[in-house]
Design a protein around this motif. Structure first.
Motif, PDB file in Angstrom:
ATOM      1  N   GLY A   1       0.844  -1.320  -0.178  1.00 32.17           N
ATOM      2  CA  GLY A   1       0.159  -0.034   0.103  1.00 32.17           C
ATOM      3  C   GLY A   1       0.915   1.363  -0.015  1.00 32.17           C
ATOM      4  O   GLY A   1       2.057   1.239  -0.076  1.00 32.17           O
ATOM      5  N   HIS A   2       0.316   2.357   0.188  1.00 30.63           N
ATOM      6  CA  HIS A   2       0.793   3.643   0.145  1.00 30.63           C
ATOM      7  C   HIS A   2       0.359   4.468   1.164  1.00 30.63           C
ATOM      8  O   HIS A   2      -0.884   4.514   1.635  1.00 30.63           O
ATOM      9  N   GLY A   3       1.033   5.408   1.737  1.00 29.21           N
ATOM     10  CA  GLY A   3       0.799   6.537   2.780  1.00 29.21           C
ATOM     11  C   GLY A   3       1.669   7.572   2.931  1.00 29.21           C
ATOM     12  O   GLY A   3       2.624   7.778   1.827  1.00 29.21           O
ATOM     13  N   LYS A   4       1.379   8.475   3.707  1.00 27.22           N
ATOM     14  CA  LYS A   4       2.330   9.588   3.651  1.00 27.22           C
ATOM     15  C   LYS A   4       2.430  10.387   4.994  1.00 27.22           C
ATOM     16  O   LYS A   4       1.741  10.278   5.573  1.00 27.22           O
ATOM     17  N   ILE A   5       3.925  10.599   5.372  1.00 28.95           N
ATOM     18  CA  ILE A   5       4.218  11.530   6.599  1.00 28.95           C
ATOM     19  C   ILE A   5       4.633  12.787   5.965  1.00 28.95           C
ATOM     20  O   ILE A   5       5.457  13.020   5.259  1.00 28.95           O
ATOM     21  N   THR A   6       4.022  13.751   6.772  1.00 27.88           N
ATOM     22  CA  THR A   6       4.229  15.143   6.433  1.00 27.88           C
ATOM     23  C   THR A   6       4.930  15.909   7.546  1.00 27.88           C
ATOM     24  O   THR A   6       4.119  15.758   8.560  1.00 27.88           O
ATOM     25  N   SER A   7       6.161  16.527   7.503  1.00 26.30           N
ATOM     26  CA  SER A   7       6.386  17.555   8.629  1.00 26.30           C
ATOM     27  C   SER A   7       6.925  18.747   8.028  1.00 26.30           C
ATOM     28  O   SER A   7       6.777  18.944   6.791  1.00 26.30           O
ATOM     29  N   THR A   8       7.559  19.523   8.847  1.00 29.89           N
ATOM     30  CA  THR A   8       8.221  20.610   8.651  1.00 29.89           C
ATOM     31  C   THR A   8       9.031  20.850   7.429  1.00 29.89           C
ATOM     32  O   THR A   8       9.422  21.445   6.712  1.00 29.89           O
ATOM     33  N   GLN A   9       9.576  19.339   7.358  1.00 24.97           N
ATOM     34  CA  GLN A   9      10.679  19.171   6.225  1.00 24.97           C
ATOM     35  C   GLN A   9      10.237  18.997   4.856  1.00 24.97           C
ATOM     36  O   GLN A   9      11.064  18.581   3.913  1.00 24.97           O
ATOM     37  N   GLY A  10       8.566  18.626   4.924  1.00 24.90           N
ATOM     38  CA  GLY A  10       8.037  18.189   3.444  1.00 24.90           C
ATOM     39  C   GLY A  10       7.556  17.026   3.762  1.00 24.90           C
ATOM     40  O   GLY A  10       7.418  16.434   4.926  1.00 24.90           O
ATOM     41  N   SER A  11       7.101  16.331   2.534  1.00 23.46           N
ATOM     42  CA  SER A  11       6.237  15.201   2.778  1.00 23.46           C
ATOM     43  C   SER A  11       7.003  13.814   2.348  1.00 23.46           C
ATOM     44  O   SER A  11       7.887  13.987   1.477  1.00 23.46           O
ATOM     45  N   ILE A  12       6.975  12.800   2.815  1.00 22.30           N
ATOM     46  CA  ILE A  12       7.633  11.686   2.448  1.00 22.30           C
ATOM     47  C   ILE A  12       6.550  10.628   2.238  1.00 22.30           C
ATOM     48  O   ILE A  12       5.697  10.332   2.995  1.00 22.30           O
ATOM     49  N   ASP A  13       6.812   9.823   1.030  1.00 27.35           N
ATOM     50  CA  ASP A  13       5.797   8.758   0.769  1.00 27.35           C
ATOM     51  C   ASP A  13       6.103   7.483   1.432  1.00 27.35           C
ATOM     52  O   ASP A  13       7.144   7.109   1.557  1.00 27.35           O
ATOM     53  N   LEU A  14       5.143   6.913   2.015  1.00 26.43           N
ATOM     54  CA  LEU A  14       5.176   5.534   2.535  1.00 26.43           C
ATOM     55  C   LEU A  14       5.095   4.317   1.568  1.00 26.43           C
ATOM     56  O   LEU A  14       4.182   4.367   1.032  1.00 26.43           O
ATOM     57  N   GLU A  15       6.348   3.874   1.243  1.00 22.25           N
ATOM     58  CA  GLU A  15       6.288   2.980   0.101  1.00 22.25           C
ATOM     59  C   GLU A  15       6.813   1.351   0.580  1.00 22.25           C
ATOM     60  O   GLU A  15       7.498   1.334   1.565  1.00 22.25           O
ATOM     61  N   ALA A  16       6.154   0.458  -0.059  1.00 29.16           N
ATOM     62  CA  ALA A  16       6.327  -0.858   0.372  1.00 29.16           C
ATOM     63  C   ALA A  16       7.964  -1.155   0.308  1.00 29.16           C
ATOM     64  O   ALA A  16       8.634  -0.661  -0.846  1.00 29.16           O
ATOM     65  N   GLY A  17       8.548  -1.880   1.089  1.00 30.19           N
ATOM     66  CA  GLY A  17      10.199  -2.084   0.839  1.00 30.19           C
ATOM     67  C   GLY A  17      10.894  -1.128   1.620  1.00 30.19           C
ATOM     68  O   GLY A  17      12.224  -1.300   1.401  1.00 30.19           O
ATOM     69  N   PHE A  18      10.562  -0.124   2.238  1.00 29.94           N
ATOM     70  CA  PHE A  18      11.347   0.747   3.082  1.00 29.94           C
ATOM     71  C   PHE A  18      11.082   0.564   4.324  1.00 29.94           C
ATOM     72  O   PHE A  18       9.840   0.599   4.983  1.00 29.94           O
ATOM     73  N   LEU A  19      11.916   1.140   5.103  1.00 31.09           N
ATOM     74  CA  LEU A  19      12.015   1.553   6.710  1.00 31.09           C
ATOM     75  C   LEU A  19      11.878   3.047   6.874  1.00 31.09           C
ATOM     76  O   LEU A  19      12.410   3.740   6.050  1.00 31.09           O
ATOM     77  N   TYR A  20      11.083   3.563   7.950  1.00 33.54           N
ATOM     78  CA  TYR A  20      10.802   5.026   8.138  1.00 33.54           C
ATOM     79  C   TYR A  20      11.044   5.147   9.448  1.00 33.54           C
ATOM     80  O   TYR A  20      10.471   4.305  10.386  1.00 33.54           O
TER      81      TYR A  20
END
Length: 291
Positions: free
Chosen positions: A42-61
């Motif tokens: 699936g997909h999601g998003k994290i938005t902070s003061t540094q901008g937005s980062i897409d949540l993608e399969a196969g990655f650690l956050y």
């Protein structure tokens, strides 16, 4: 960084595997603990003061403690997650000057580690709700901390080792704007510990320098050289972090929070809070209430 991390420990709060939908949509989330995700679909998003980062399969956050962000999933997202406190053996957070969301490509061992962490820590999911306003309460923190004390010694060691392995994935040199390559002077460390333990008291650079038996100018230069920020800026930053924690976990008025975090009055507290977080404490508190 090597010396900062030497005495670092982590205290498990939650770990689980979850499937999320469009209800996973929360604004201005800030936690006194770390959040670490592995996305497997699936997909999601994290938005902070540094901008937005897409949540993608196969990655650690990794979301370091006290990093303000929005969490969002439009349709579907499944993730392994772990949330844990940082026990400051050295008095410093690993990310004390780097509050931003980090992303790295996952390895097979990361997935194995997540599954093992869940296996040896059953029942540590967020069972009440995935809404931070619900589960981020001091009474629940204490409940899960008590579970840690009930772990066997082997489980404690294995849990700690897995958390170290997962955190190590984010400690590459490029993730840090400043590295501390030498030991922190004992008098600066003593000042840091004093600040942490006396947040509600009247603190000044002159008083800290006097405690360290140093001239004010020399103390300020040494503190800046060691910590990357001036003493007063560090004090204010720690006070606002404590205020954020109190807003999330306690039912307190702004006056009570200002007093407990060492501010003389609410207007000054509000001014500093907004300058550091970008939002007024009243607005931040209302957002948390209306999540």
């Amino acid at each position: 960084m090597r010396n900062i991390a030497r005495n670092q420990l982590f205290s498990l709060l939650h770990v689980d595997y979850v499937k999320l939908g469009s209800k996973w949509n929360y604004k201005t989330v800030v936690s006194p603990y770390y959040r670490l995700y592995y996305i497997d679909d699936g997909h999601g998003k994290i938005t902070s003061t540094q901008g937005s980062i897409d949540l993608e399969a196969g990655f650690l956050y990794l979301i370091p403690s006290f990093t303000v962000c929005d969490l969002n999933c439009e349709q579907y997202l499944s993730q392994y997650f772990v949330q844990f406190f940082e026990e400051l053996g050295s008095g410093l957070s690993l990310f004390f000057n780097q509050r931003k969301v980090l992303k790295v490509k996952a390895h097979e061992i990361d997935i194995v580690n997540f599954k093992r962490l869940i296996a040896i820590n059953p029942g540590r999911g967020i069972n009440r709700s995935d809404n931070p306003e619900v589960y981020e309460k001091d009474i629940y923190y204490k409940e899960y901390q008590e579970l840690n004390l009930q772990q066997s010694l082997s489980c404690q060691f294995e849990t700690q080792g897995i958390l170290f392995q997962l955190m190590a994935r984010f400690l590459a040199e490029e993730n840090f704007s400043r590295q501390v390559e030498s030991l922190i002077p004992s008098k600066i460390m003593d000042s840091i510990n004093y600040i942490q333990l006396n947040m509600s008291e009247k603190l000044s650079v002159k008083m800290l320098a006097l405690r360290a038996n140093m001239h004010v100018d020399y103390f300020s230069r040494l503190f800046l050289q060691t910590m990357g920020v001036r003493p007063m800026a560090y004090i204010l930053d720690k006070r606002i972090e404590r205020a954020q924690y109190l807003m999330i976990t306690r039912d307190m008025t702004l006056e009570e929070i200002a007093t407990q975090t060492g501010f003389e009055n609410v207007p000054y507290f509000s001014k500093v809070f907004k300058s550091i977080t970008g939002i007024t404490p009243g607005k931040y508190k209302n957002r948390q209430r209306n999540v």
